[in-house]
Design a protein around this motif. Sequence first.
Motif, short mmCIF file in Angstrom:
data_model
loop_
_atom_site.label_atom_id
_atom_site.label_comp_id
_atom_site.label_asym_id
_atom_site.label_seq_id
_atom_site.Cartn_x
_atom_site.Cartn_y
_atom_site.Cartn_z
N GLY A 1 -0.64 11.69 -0.65
CA GLY A 1 -1.49 10.63 -1.19
C GLY A 1 -1.93 9.59 -0.19
O GLY A 1 -2.48 8.57 -0.59
N LEU A 2 -1.72 9.83 1.11
CA LEU A 2 -2.08 8.83 2.12
C LEU A 2 -3.39 9.19 2.81
O LEU A 2 -3.73 10.37 2.96
CB LEU A 2 -0.97 8.72 3.17
CG LEU A 2 0.41 8.31 2.67
CD1 LEU A 2 1.35 8.16 3.85
CD2 LEU A 2 0.35 7.03 1.85
N ALA A 3 -4.11 8.16 3.24
CA ALA A 3 -5.33 8.36 4.02
C ALA A 3 -4.96 8.98 5.37
O ALA A 3 -3.86 8.79 5.87
CB ALA A 3 -6.04 7.03 4.22
N PRO A 4 -5.92 9.74 5.98
CA PRO A 4 -5.61 10.43 7.24
C PRO A 4 -5.05 9.53 8.34
O PRO A 4 -4.12 9.92 9.04
CB PRO A 4 -6.97 11.03 7.64
CG PRO A 4 -7.67 11.24 6.34
CD PRO A 4 -7.25 10.10 5.47
N PHE A 5 -5.58 8.31 8.49
CA PHE A 5 -5.08 7.45 9.57
C PHE A 5 -3.65 7.00 9.29
O PHE A 5 -2.84 6.81 10.21
CB PHE A 5 -6.00 6.23 9.77
CG PHE A 5 -5.85 5.13 8.76
CD1 PHE A 5 -5.02 4.04 8.99
CD2 PHE A 5 -6.55 5.18 7.55
CE1 PHE A 5 -4.89 3.04 8.05
CE2 PHE A 5 -6.42 4.18 6.61
CZ PHE A 5 -5.59 3.10 6.86
N LEU A 6 -3.28 6.88 8.00
CA LEU A 6 -1.90 6.53 7.65
C LEU A 6 -0.97 7.71 7.84
O LEU A 6 0.19 7.55 8.21
CB LEU A 6 -1.82 6.03 6.21
CG LEU A 6 -2.31 4.61 5.96
CD1 LEU A 6 -2.32 4.30 4.48
CD2 LEU A 6 -1.44 3.60 6.71
N VAL A 7 -1.49 8.92 7.60
CA VAL A 7 -0.70 10.12 7.85
C VAL A 7 -0.31 10.17 9.32
O VAL A 7 0.85 10.44 9.68
CB VAL A 7 -1.48 11.39 7.45
CG1 VAL A 7 -0.74 12.65 7.91
CG2 VAL A 7 -1.70 11.43 5.94
N ASP A 8 -1.27 9.90 10.21
CA ASP A 8 -0.98 9.89 11.65
C ASP A 8 0.10 8.86 11.98
O ASP A 8 1.01 9.13 12.78
CB ASP A 8 -2.25 9.59 12.45
CG ASP A 8 -3.28 10.70 12.38
OD1 ASP A 8 -2.88 11.84 12.04
OD2 ASP A 8 -4.46 10.45 12.65
N SER B 1 0.84 -1.19 0.00
CA SER B 1 0.00 0.00 0.00
C SER B 1 0.88 1.25 0.00
O SER B 1 2.10 1.18 0.23
CB SER B 1 -0.90 0.00 1.25
OG SER B 1 -0.12 0.23 2.41
N SER C 1 3.50 12.51 3.68
CA SER C 1 2.06 12.22 3.79
C SER C 1 1.34 12.26 2.45
O SER C 1 0.13 12.02 2.39
CB SER C 1 1.40 13.24 4.73
OG SER C 1 1.30 14.52 4.12
N ASN D 1 1.03 19.42 4.49
CA ASN D 1 0.06 19.22 5.56
C ASN D 1 0.60 19.89 6.82
O ASN D 1 1.18 19.25 7.70
CB ASN D 1 -0.16 17.72 5.79
CG ASN D 1 -1.29 17.43 6.76
OD1 ASN D 1 -1.65 18.27 7.58
ND2 ASN D 1 -1.85 16.24 6.68
N GLY E 1 1.01 3.63 2.18
CA GLY E 1 1.61 3.84 3.49
C GLY E 1 2.76 2.89 3.74
O GLY E 1 3.80 3.27 4.30
#
Length: 263
Positions: free
Chosen positions: A172-179, A144, A170, A202, A146
Amino acid sequence: MALLTLNNVEVVYDGVFLAVKGVSIEVPDKGLVALLGANGAGKSTILKSVSGLLAPERGLVTRGQIAFEGTDILALDPPDRVRKGIVHVLEGRRVFEHLTPGENLLAATSMHRDRARVARLIDQMFTFFPRLAERSRAKAGYLSGGEQQMLAIARALMTEPKLLLLDEPSLGLAPFLVDEIFDIISRINAEQGVAVLLVEQNALAALDVVQSAYLLEQGRIVMSGSAEVLRSNPDIQEAYLGGGVQTDYHAVKHYRRRKRWLA
């Protein structure tokens, strides 16, 4: 003491376009610093000026000094900068898609002659990034976004750097992956003592983890300070954090937004 110092640096592309204009920044030893700004502000160019990757894009530092551990590094080629302890994770991850995670990590170890040391480093990366260990038999191209970002960071850490340059981790990553990615960046800094210079659009996520930050606009530093100072600035809130007073600029025929960066 500053680990990395840029003093009045200017970068020109194709001998014509001035992309970075008199930029001065410092990254402390074991520090965590962000470069913020919109697309085209010059953030990635600054990272490439530090890692030595300007030449393939016909870029050149034409003025100023870049010092690492007190030594000017402008005359060094990229491999020598890696040997000194500088490593650059480029935007877009750029893993070797046809190789497994372990093979990607192994590809970054040409500077290490001790096979046992290499094996220990790979084990350490799989401990630090357990998701990569779980996907160790998969080709990197099937990971993936992430997981590929984790692999790109892990591959960089195989060089045992003192300074990690991260370009848009960060993206192109979904918010939970950014965290999750930013948690990893914080752990790398805290547990391994690796200084980090982070380029990130971000701003909200970046200011939550860094100690200090610089804001770039059109190749110039327009504001700098601690993360808390930048987070509380009304212009930063309006332009980058989604807060502040909203203005209908289209209703004003000749409006030019007032800047309070230096106030």
